[in-house]
Design a protein around this motif. Structure first.
Motif, PDB file in Angstrom:
ATOM      1  N   HIS A  21       0.828  -1.221   0.000  1.00  0.00           N
ATOM      2  CA  HIS A  21       0.000   0.000   0.000  1.00  0.00           C
ATOM      3  C   HIS A  21       0.857   1.265   0.000  1.00  0.00           C
ATOM      4  O   HIS A  21       0.636   2.131  -0.854  1.00  0.00           O
ATOM      5  CB  HIS A  21      -1.018   0.014   1.160  1.00  0.00           C
ATOM      6  CG  HIS A  21      -2.119  -0.974   0.936  1.00  0.00           C
ATOM      7  ND1 HIS A  21      -3.087  -0.780  -0.034  1.00  0.00           N
ATOM      8  CD2 HIS A  21      -2.377  -2.180   1.495  1.00  0.00           C
ATOM      9  CE1 HIS A  21      -3.909  -1.827  -0.039  1.00  0.00           C
ATOM     10  NE2 HIS A  21      -3.494  -2.692   0.876  1.00  0.00           N
ATOM     11  N   VAL A  80       3.688   1.560  -1.088  1.00  0.00           N
ATOM     12  CA  VAL A  80       4.399   1.560  -2.372  1.00  0.00           C
ATOM     13  C   VAL A  80       3.533   2.168  -3.491  1.00  0.00           C
ATOM     14  O   VAL A  80       4.053   2.754  -4.438  1.00  0.00           O
ATOM     15  CB  VAL A  80       4.879   0.112  -2.709  1.00  0.00           C
ATOM     16  CG1 VAL A  80       3.728  -0.839  -2.988  1.00  0.00           C
ATOM     17  CG2 VAL A  80       5.896   0.104  -3.843  1.00  0.00           C
ATOM     18  N   VAL A  81       2.222   2.081  -3.347  1.00  0.00           N
ATOM     19  CA  VAL A  81       1.326   2.688  -4.345  1.00  0.00           C
ATOM     20  C   VAL A  81       1.465   4.213  -4.305  1.00  0.00           C
ATOM     21  O   VAL A  81       1.232   4.902  -5.290  1.00  0.00           O
ATOM     22  CB  VAL A  81      -0.151   2.269  -4.068  1.00  0.00           C
ATOM     23  CG1 VAL A  81      -1.124   2.966  -4.992  1.00  0.00           C
ATOM     24  CG2 VAL A  81      -0.304   0.755  -4.150  1.00  0.00           C
ATOM     25  N   HIS A  90      -6.076  -4.171 -11.405  1.00  0.00           N
ATOM     26  CA  HIS A  90      -5.895  -3.471 -10.125  1.00  0.00           C
ATOM     27  C   HIS A  90      -6.373  -2.035 -10.089  1.00  0.00           C
ATOM     28  O   HIS A  90      -6.505  -1.480  -9.002  1.00  0.00           O
ATOM     29  CB  HIS A  90      -4.392  -3.383  -9.783  1.00  0.00           C
ATOM     30  CG  HIS A  90      -3.878  -4.538  -9.002  1.00  0.00           C
ATOM     31  ND1 HIS A  90      -2.760  -4.439  -8.217  1.00  0.00           N
ATOM     32  CD2 HIS A  90      -4.306  -5.788  -8.878  1.00  0.00           C
ATOM     33  CE1 HIS A  90      -2.526  -5.609  -7.659  1.00  0.00           C
ATOM     34  NE2 HIS A  90      -3.457  -6.445  -8.049  1.00  0.00           N
ATOM     35  N   SER A 121       1.280  -0.445  -8.222  1.00  0.00           N
ATOM     36  CA  SER A 121       2.567   0.245  -8.104  1.00  0.00           C
ATOM     37  C   SER A 121       3.570  -0.318  -9.098  1.00  0.00           C
ATOM     38  O   SER A 121       4.519   0.349  -9.474  1.00  0.00           O
ATOM     39  CB  SER A 121       3.122   0.055  -6.696  1.00  0.00           C
ATOM     40  OG  SER A 121       3.367  -1.322  -6.463  1.00  0.00           O
ATOM     41  N   ASP A 181       4.487  -5.936  -7.865  1.00  0.00           N
ATOM     42  CA  ASP A 181       4.158  -7.364  -8.023  1.00  0.00           C
ATOM     43  C   ASP A 181       4.633  -7.915  -9.366  1.00  0.00           C
ATOM     44  O   ASP A 181       5.245  -8.987  -9.429  1.00  0.00           O
ATOM     45  CB  ASP A 181       2.638  -7.574  -7.888  1.00  0.00           C
ATOM     46  CG  ASP A 181       2.143  -7.344  -6.470  1.00  0.00           C
ATOM     47  OD1 ASP A 181       2.956  -6.968  -5.609  1.00  0.00           O
ATOM     48  OD2 ASP A 181       0.938  -7.551  -6.225  1.00  0.00           O
ATOM     49  N   VAL A 195      -6.992  -0.994  -2.521  1.00  0.00           N
ATOM     50  CA  VAL A 195      -6.099   0.114  -2.910  1.00  0.00           C
ATOM     51  C   VAL A 195      -6.917   1.405  -3.012  1.00  0.00           C
ATOM     52  O   VAL A 195      -6.487   2.468  -2.544  1.00  0.00           O
ATOM     53  CB  VAL A 195      -5.369  -0.231  -4.242  1.00  0.00           C
ATOM     54  CG1 VAL A 195      -4.692   0.986  -4.837  1.00  0.00           C
ATOM     55  CG2 VAL A 195      -4.338  -1.334  -4.011  1.00  0.00           C
ATOM     56  N   GLY A 239       0.558  -8.458   0.856  1.00  0.00           N
ATOM     57  CA  GLY A 239      -0.285  -8.102  -0.294  1.00  0.00           C
ATOM     58  C   GLY A 239      -1.297  -7.056   0.137  1.00  0.00           C
ATOM     59  O   GLY A 239      -1.036  -6.265   1.038  1.00  0.00           O
ATOM     60  N   ALA A 240      -2.455  -7.100  -0.471  1.00  0.00           N
ATOM     61  CA  ALA A 240      -3.416  -6.006  -0.232  1.00  0.00           C
ATOM     62  C   ALA A 240      -4.152  -6.113   1.094  1.00  0.00           C
ATOM     63  O   ALA A 240      -4.742  -5.140   1.550  1.00  0.00           O
ATOM     64  CB  ALA A 240      -4.405  -5.941  -1.388  1.00  0.00           C
TER      65      ALA A 240
END
Ligand SMILES: Nc1ncnc2c1ncn2[C@@H]1O[C@H](COP(=O)(O)OP(=O)(O)OP(=O)(O)O)[C@@H](O)[C@H]1O
Ligand SMILES: C[C@@](O)(CCO)CC(=O)[O-]
Ligand SMILES: [Mg+2]
Length: 384
Positions: free
Chosen positions: A17, A19-20, A194, A198, A201, A244, A332-333
């Protein structure tokens, strides 16, 4: 001609997150793969078939129909990775709806749009059969969408004119010069699934190993630590796109607080990199490093909770592993999906067995996976 491409899933050790929003994350590939087999058919067969073994769905489109639906967009065929516009997604959705996509599985439809976009962009309108199967749980935080997009892009590019591979090579081989192109196409597929990926992945799935990722830039991290993680799947379904988007909405509501939280997560990612790259001189030093990583996992999890991506099932796992003095965090998310538990070297097999038994008594599923292996690979079938 038939080719199979396989791409690994991943775990995020720190920084999901954040990283987004331009902060650093640390991720590692795991040795569980998604495979895509692509067989070109003779020109007179006139269909593109897609078999999704993991979700038990098959699709078959006539090339004439695909051309008809996409014709107003001009030829989608493109030598450089191109984003799929919202209008094109609408056209692709029409092609998927015609195949009577079951309502109960509608959350999976974006993966089929991504397939159609990558296929027509890279291979144009060539008839083919594509078969997808995965060792990864889908939608559980282990990067199934990225592994799917990377394996798909690799298989399509392998049989396209855009890359020049030696097709006489035998067995699995790792992508080299072509890996960057595969990664860029996979990122375009991830965007369809998605919304706002970012890129961490698809990058770790393409290149493997342990990586640091920040603002679109990947750095390879040479880990000098034996990392053992227990992976526990809550089996609670969730959708990365929605999670996200929820974090972004919270950031718009509370920008200054959220920036502090995301920066704190980045500081944890940086600490992770320093620790795993350091050489422990003896067992004492190794267990001190393991202890620090455990603490950082606890802090990272607390910060992920504060941005709204934990879940009751995740909290149950945290409380259980805490009884064994083991640190855990979602990976992960979040919102369900998988949880990582650090297994320091001193923890015995008997303790791990007891923990697994307790976690599985809640209905969760535990497993381990090799960390930091190879990225995407390709194999040509010479018998066809
Ligand atoms: N093997 C597969 N077959 C068909 N579709 C797949 C497959 N793997 C992934 N997908 C697509 O990816 C979607 C899941 O992606 P999502 O990003 O929500 O989860 P994830 O990638 O497993 O977790 P995370 O993004 O947190 O690592 C599915 O809904 C489907 O559209
Ligand atoms: C939640 C997220 O940070 C990781 C998903 O594995 C999304 C992304 O980076 O694209
Ligand atoms: Mg995903």
């Amino acid at each position: 001609m038939e080719v199979t491409a396989r791409a690994p899933g991943k775990i995020i050790l720190a920084g999901e997150h954040a990283v987004v929003h331009g902060c650093a994350a640390v991720a590692s590939s795991i040795d569980l793969y998604t495979s895509v087999s692509l067989r070109l058919r003779s020109e007179d067969e006139d269909t593109i078939k897609l078999l999704l073994n993991d979700i038990g769905l098959d699709f078959s489109w006539s090339i004439r129909r695909i051309k008809e639906v996409l014709s107003h967009l001009g030829s989608p065929f493109s030598l450089t990775p191109t984003p799929c516009s919202p209008e094109t997604v609408t056209s692709l959705a029409a092609l998927v709806e015609e195949q009577r996509f079951p309502e109960s599985k509608i959350g999976l439809a974006s993966g089929v749009y991504a397939f159609l976009w990558l296929y027509t962009s890279i291979l144009g309108f060539k008839p083919a059969t594509v078969v997808v199967s995965s060792e990864l749980p889908l939608g559980a935080g282990l990067g199934s969408s990225a592994a799917y997009c990377v394996a798909l892009s690799a298989a399509l590019l392998a049989l396209s004119a855009s890359v020049d591979l030696d097709k006489s090579q035998k067995g699995w081989f790792t992508l080299k010069a072509e890996a960057e192109l595969v990664n860029k196409w996979a990122f375009e597929g991830e965007k369809i699934i998605h919304g706002r990926p970012s890129g961490v992945d698809n990058s770790v799935s393409t290149f493997g190993n342990v990586i640091k990722f920040k603002s679109g830039v990947m750095t390879r991290i040479d880990s000098n630590m034996p990392l053992r993680m227990l992976i526990t799947n809550t089996k609670v379904g969730r959708d990365t796109k929605a999670l996200v988007a929820n974090v972004s909405a919270r950031k718009s509501r509370h920008p200054s607080v959220m920036c502090s939280v995301l920066n704190a997560i980045e500081a944890i990612s940086d600490e992770w990199c320093t620790i795993i790259q350091s050489h422990a001189v003896d067992d004492l030093c190794l267990s001190a490093n393991e202890e620090k990583l455990g603490e950082f996992m606890e802090m990272n999890q607390g910060l992920l909770f504060s941005i709204g991506v934990s879940h009751a099932s995740i909290e149950t796992i945290l409380q259980t592993t805490m009884k064994y003095k083991l640190a855990s965090k979602l990976t992960g998310a979040g919102g369900g999906g998988c949880v990582l538990t650090l297994l320091p070297t001193h923890v015995s097999g008997a303790v791990i067995d007891k923990l697994v038994e307790e976690l599985e008594s809640f209905g969760f599923q535990c497993f381990t996976a090799g960390i930091g292996g190879k990225g995407a690979q390709i194999s040509f079938d010479h018998s066809s």
